[in-house]
Design a protein around this motif. Structure first.
Motif, PDB file in Angstrom:
ATOM      1  N   VAL A  89       0.840  -1.207   0.000  1.00 17.04           N
ATOM      2  CA  VAL A  89       0.000   0.000   0.000  1.00 17.04           C
ATOM      3  C   VAL A  89       0.872   1.254   0.000  1.00 17.04           C
ATOM      4  O   VAL A  89       0.664   2.174  -0.799  1.00 17.04           O
ATOM      5  N   ALA A  93       1.169   4.113  -2.894  1.00 14.96           N
ATOM      6  CA  ALA A  93       0.720   5.470  -2.578  1.00 14.96           C
ATOM      7  C   ALA A  93       1.847   6.481  -2.709  1.00 14.96           C
ATOM      8  O   ALA A  93       1.591   7.665  -2.937  1.00 14.96           O
ATOM      9  N   CYS A  94       3.099   6.056  -2.565  1.00 15.63           N
ATOM     10  CA  CYS A  94       4.197   7.015  -2.463  1.00 15.63           C
ATOM     11  C   CYS A  94       4.957   7.239  -3.763  1.00 15.63           C
ATOM     12  O   CYS A  94       5.734   8.198  -3.837  1.00 15.63           O
ATOM     13  N   PRO A 119       3.165  12.296   9.783  1.00 12.73           N
ATOM     14  CA  PRO A 119       2.795  11.081  10.533  1.00 12.73           C
ATOM     15  C   PRO A 119       3.971  10.359  11.173  1.00 12.73           C
ATOM     16  O   PRO A 119       3.777   9.615  12.138  1.00 12.73           O
ATOM     17  N   CYS A 127      -3.232  10.206  16.683  1.00 18.56           N
ATOM     18  CA  CYS A 127      -4.098  10.008  15.533  1.00 18.56           C
ATOM     19  C   CYS A 127      -4.971   8.768  15.739  1.00 18.56           C
ATOM     20  O   CYS A 127      -6.177   8.793  15.484  1.00 18.56           O
ATOM     21  N   LEU A 149      -4.633  -0.264   7.142  1.00 23.65           N
ATOM     22  CA  LEU A 149      -4.821   1.177   6.931  1.00 23.65           C
ATOM     23  C   LEU A 149      -4.039   1.979   7.974  1.00 23.65           C
ATOM     24  O   LEU A 149      -3.243   2.860   7.631  1.00 23.65           O
ATOM     25  N   SER A 152      -0.312   1.681   7.644  1.00 24.57           N
ATOM     26  CA  SER A 152       0.174   2.418   6.470  1.00 24.57           C
ATOM     27  C   SER A 152       0.222   3.905   6.762  1.00 24.57           C
ATOM     28  O   SER A 152       1.154   4.597   6.351  1.00 24.57           O
ATOM     29  N   VAL A 153      -0.794   4.398   7.478  1.00 23.14           N
ATOM     30  CA  VAL A 153      -0.848   5.832   7.779  1.00 23.14           C
ATOM     31  C   VAL A 153       0.388   6.254   8.578  1.00 23.14           C
ATOM     32  O   VAL A 153       0.982   7.286   8.293  1.00 23.14           O
ATOM     33  N   TYR A 156       4.007   5.348   6.149  1.00 21.47           N
ATOM     34  CA  TYR A 156       4.336   5.715   4.772  1.00 21.47           C
ATOM     35  C   TYR A 156       5.449   6.764   4.660  1.00 21.47           C
ATOM     36  O   TYR A 156       6.151   6.776   3.653  1.00 21.47           O
ATOM     37  N   LEU A 160       8.122   7.162   1.611  1.00 24.69           N
ATOM     38  CA  LEU A 160       8.154   8.389   0.807  1.00 24.69           C
ATOM     39  C   LEU A 160       9.566   8.959   0.765  1.00 24.69           C
ATOM     40  O   LEU A 160      10.101   9.312  -0.285  1.00 24.69           O
ATOM     41  N   LEU A 210       9.485  -3.490   8.904  1.00 25.07           N
ATOM     42  CA  LEU A 210       9.896  -3.624  10.305  1.00 25.07           C
ATOM     43  C   LEU A 210       8.947  -2.870  11.229  1.00 25.07           C
ATOM     44  O   LEU A 210       8.580  -3.366  12.294  1.00 25.07           O
ATOM     45  N   ASP A 215       5.191  -3.638  15.360  1.00 22.64           N
ATOM     46  CA  ASP A 215       4.250  -2.833  16.125  1.00 22.64           C
ATOM     47  C   ASP A 215       3.375  -3.708  17.012  1.00 22.64           C
ATOM     48  O   ASP A 215       2.861  -4.741  16.582  1.00 22.64           O
ATOM     49  N   LEU A 218      -0.618  -0.421  18.000  1.00 22.47           N
ATOM     50  CA  LEU A 218      -1.641  -0.093  16.999  1.00 22.47           C
ATOM     51  C   LEU A 218      -2.375  -1.340  16.540  1.00 22.47           C
ATOM     52  O   LEU A 218      -3.593  -1.323  16.359  1.00 22.47           O
TER      53      LEU A 218
ATOM     54  N   PRO B  47      -2.795   9.630  -4.768  1.00 21.78           N
ATOM     55  CA  PRO B  47      -2.735   8.329  -4.082  1.00 21.78           C
ATOM     56  C   PRO B  47      -2.383   8.459  -2.605  1.00 21.78           C
ATOM     57  O   PRO B  47      -2.845   7.657  -1.780  1.00 21.78           O
ATOM     58  N   LEU B  51      -3.882   8.007   2.524  1.00 21.23           N
ATOM     59  CA  LEU B  51      -3.222   7.812   3.819  1.00 21.23           C
ATOM     60  C   LEU B  51      -3.126   9.102   4.619  1.00 21.23           C
ATOM     61  O   LEU B  51      -3.185   9.076   5.845  1.00 21.23           O
ATOM     62  N   PHE B  55      -4.932  10.356   8.533  1.00 17.29           N
ATOM     63  CA  PHE B  55      -4.063  10.907   9.579  1.00 17.29           C
ATOM     64  C   PHE B  55      -4.608  12.245  10.072  1.00 17.29           C
ATOM     65  O   PHE B  55      -4.777  12.458  11.269  1.00 17.29           O
ATOM     66  N   GLY B  58      -7.718  11.774  11.999  1.00 20.26           N
ATOM     67  CA  GLY B  58      -7.467  11.264  13.342  1.00 20.26           C
ATOM     68  C   GLY B  58      -7.021  12.365  14.284  1.00 20.26           C
ATOM     69  O   GLY B  58      -7.519  12.495  15.401  1.00 20.26           O
ATOM     70  N   VAL B  59      -6.089  13.194  13.805  1.00 21.20           N
ATOM     71  CA  VAL B  59      -5.600  14.292  14.640  1.00 21.20           C
ATOM     72  C   VAL B  59      -6.744  15.261  14.941  1.00 21.20           C
ATOM     73  O   VAL B  59      -6.951  15.691  16.091  1.00 21.20           O
ATOM     74  N   THR B  62      -9.184  13.769  17.439  1.00 23.86           N
ATOM     75  CA  THR B  62      -8.646  13.812  18.803  1.00 23.86           C
ATOM     76  C   THR B  62      -8.841  15.197  19.400  1.00 23.86           C
ATOM     77  O   THR B  62      -9.282  15.341  20.553  1.00 23.86           O
ATOM     78  N   GLU B 267       5.141   1.499  23.841  1.00 28.53           N
ATOM     79  CA  GLU B 267       5.440   0.073  23.966  1.00 28.53           C
ATOM     80  C   GLU B 267       6.486  -0.207  25.038  1.00 28.53           C
ATOM     81  O   GLU B 267       6.298  -1.098  25.874  1.00 28.53           O
TER      82      GLU B 267
END
Lengths: 277, 331
Positions: A89, A93-94, A119, A127, A149, A152-153, A156, A160, A210, A215, A218, B47, B51, B55, B58-59, B62, B267
């Motif tokens: 994804v 997208a990038c 992000p 977020c 999703l 990816s958010v 990314y 990029l 990675l 993670d 999330l 594209p 994404l 984001f 979401g911000v 919040t 974490e």
């Protein structure tokens, strides 16, 4: 003048070699030691405090892994699949935006890049918790699609950045030459640019993989424990007093990234060799 | 960090649209492919909107939830009648004005700052060492990448294995005769000052700095250090006056990235943190999930504050770097 100035050339070289060896030893002690220690913990039925070497070694944790192989392999497979999906994804997208950031010269480019990289800089939780209610309402919570999703958010920007510097290294000349020889945009992208971008895409993809694969939070939040993940399997064990099992499962965790990186390196080499680059 | 592409002699684009009629027929006008027009640029970004929009949403959500709007579970007057004080818009933010919230933010700043500083300083020194290794030892030096593939939760576990009172370091010190029992080993983990988290973050982040710094050092012209040595500079002078200035952009950028990450992450604190003061991310998580629903605006307010802090740090950083660049240009 230092006393070393008076030494012979051989002595100074030997001195430098000893220094290098010592430094290398320090690196291995610092970064290499955890893996054998994890292996020892995994093999030790118990490792009482003052011992620097476990009193006995056994196969208890290996037996646990064998007995639970179905759930372990299932969790590993699920983590691998959603992480690969995140890589796909983010790559799709990038590509175009990375090209724009690398080659486009326009006002507000710096601000745009800052916005696009946000992000990775802002806390993911800020977020994710805001989005959580909406994901529930959209039916994306507790589904692999929702996990992909959200991961990816937050990941990314690494793709990029890697692709943009890949485009910068490649330059615009290859694409232009191909265009001058009559290649359309699609041919140009698939035949000329993508092969040249492969190292950058592999680098970005490794980082994104990675991030997604490691993670815990999330995936647990959005997947709700319904989407199996290896970190979700591992975390309660890490918190438990069973350090042997925790060490064993940590080692099992490492299998996938290591295997995948070896595969990716091999893929890049094979592609380049076949194309004679 | 990434230098702009060197201008090429061949087929160079006239900036801002040269007339295609001036070129031989069949030649593609050599304009930047991404920058033909604003519409084209917009299309290239499309594209990524898939994404970026979630984001931003979401911000925004919040922030909205911190003043009681758009909460997943709304409070009606009937809940207010049941003994709960009727919430107004600023209830969540008012809840932040408590000493433990302040302590939690302060702990976040301290832990993230210490970890990022240690990783950047240690990473720069170790990267310098790796760079100076002879070519045949470079392969063996790749061992420094191991923590990169260890997930944060496993690094937290390793910190427990090595640095807890019953850990390996304590056992080694006992064998060396430095301590008689576990109680004499300092309480590095769960000692109230977040030192365990600093250790774990530093260990995880060192290779990140080393990776970037070694890559940057490979672009450093070795003649610069050789000249400095020939002119009589000692090893430390070379490091201080040639290598560190060359590395500075990489180092301060990675400081920012690492600091922001550790400031908001949950974490490692879930394994190595304590309940009061909790790291800010964990405090928000607890407010959101472990308490009553009426605490959710407070959780959102805390997260909004975190986001604002991080955005503020980024803005301060950008201004600082612009100032540094300006001074360099004057020199």
């Amino acid at each position: 003048m230092t006393p070393r100035a008076g030494m012979g050339r051989n002595a100074r070289q030997r001195d430098a070699r000893t220094g290098s060896r010592l430094f290398l030893g320090l690196l291995w002690l610092l970064f290499g030691l955890p893996l054998p220690v994890l292996a020892l913990w995994a093999a030790a039925p118990g490792w009482a405090w003052p011992d620097l070497w476990p009193a006995a070694l056994g196969g208890r944790t290996a037996a646990f892994v064998l007995a639970n192989r179905q759930s372990i392999v299932g969790a590993l497979a699920s983590s691998t699949l959603y992480s690969l999906a995140v890589v796909a994804v983010t790559l799709c997208a990038c590509l175009a935006p990375a090209r724009l950031l690398a080659f486009g010269r326009f006002r507000g480019r710096g601000a745009l890049e800052g916005l696009l990289l946000a992000p990775a800089l802002l806390p993911a939780m800020g977020c994710a918790l805001g989005l959580y209610g909406t994901l529930v309402r959209l039916g994306l919570a507790d589904t692999p699609a929702g996990v992909v999703l959200v991961l990816s958010v937050v990941s990314y920007p690494y793709m990029l950045r890697a692709l943009a510097s890949g485009f910068e290294t490649m330059g615009q000349e290859y694409g232009r030459c191909a265009a001058n020889l009559g290649a359309g945009p699609w041919t140009r992208l698939v035949v000329v640019e993508l092969p040249l971008l492969l190292p950058a895409a592999v680098a970005g993809g490794s980082v994104v993989f990675l991030v997604a694969f490691s993670d815990y939070f999330l995936v647990q939040l959005v997947g709700g424990g319904v989407v199996p993940s290896f970190t979700g399997y591992l975390f309660p064990v890490l918190q438990s007093p069973d350090r042997g099992l925790a060490a064993m499962l940590s080692l099992v965790f490492l299998l996938v990234p290591v295997a995948l990186f070896v595969l990716a390196e091999g893929l890049v080499l094979a592609v380049y060799r076949r194309r004679g680059m | 960090m990434h230098p702009p592409p060197a201008p090429s002699a061949a087929c160079h684009a006239p900036r801002g649209g040269g007339s295609p009629a001036a070129m031989p027929p069949g030649t593609v006008p050599a304009q930047p492919p991404g920058g033909r027009s604003p519409a084209w640029r917009g299309a290239a970004l499309c594209p990524l909107l898939v994404l970026l929009l979630p984001f931003l949403a979401g911000v925004g959500l919040t922030a909205a939830q911190s003043v009681g709007w758009l909460l997943p579970v709304q409070y009606g007057p009937e809940q207010a009648l049941g003994g709960i004080v009727s919430p107004d818009a600023w209830t969540g933010w008012r809840q932040l004005a408590q000493p433990h919230m302040f302590g939690s933010l302060l702990l976040g700043l301290r832990v993230a700052g210490a970890a990022a500083l240690l990783s950047v300083a240690g990473g720069a020194l170790l990267a310098y060492g790796v760079w100076r290794l002879p070519a045949r030892m470079q392969l063996a030096a790749l061992v420094f990448r191991v923590p990169l593939i260890l997930p944060h939760i496993v690094v937290g576990f390793l910190a427990i294995v090595f640095w807890s009172r019953s850990g390996l370091v304590s056992a080694a010190l006992h064998h060396a005769g430095l301590i008689a029992g576990q109680a004499e080993f300092p309480a590095l983990l769960w000692g109230g000052d977040g030192l365990g988290m600093v250790i774990a973050y530093t260990y995880k982040e060192l290779p990140f700095v080393m990776l970037l710094a070694v890559a940057s050092l490979r672009r450093l012209d070795p003649r610069l250090t050789e000249t400095a040595r020939m002119l009589g500079a000692g090893r430390w002078a070379v490091l201080r006056d040639v290598v560190i200035p060359h590395l500075a952009p990489v180092l301060h950028a990675s400081f920012l990235i690492l600091f922001l990450y550790a400031f908001g992450a949950v974490e490692i604190p879930l394994l190595l943190g304590e309940s009061t003061p909790a790291m800010p991310g964990v405090a928000a998580y607890d407010l959101y999930f472990l308490r009553s629903l009426e605490d959710r605006p407070a959780a959102a307010a805390l997260l909004t504050l975190l986001l604002l802090c991080c955005a503020g740090f980024v803005a301060a950083y950008v201004r600082l770097v612009a100032g540094l660049r300006g001074r360099e240009r004057q020199l």
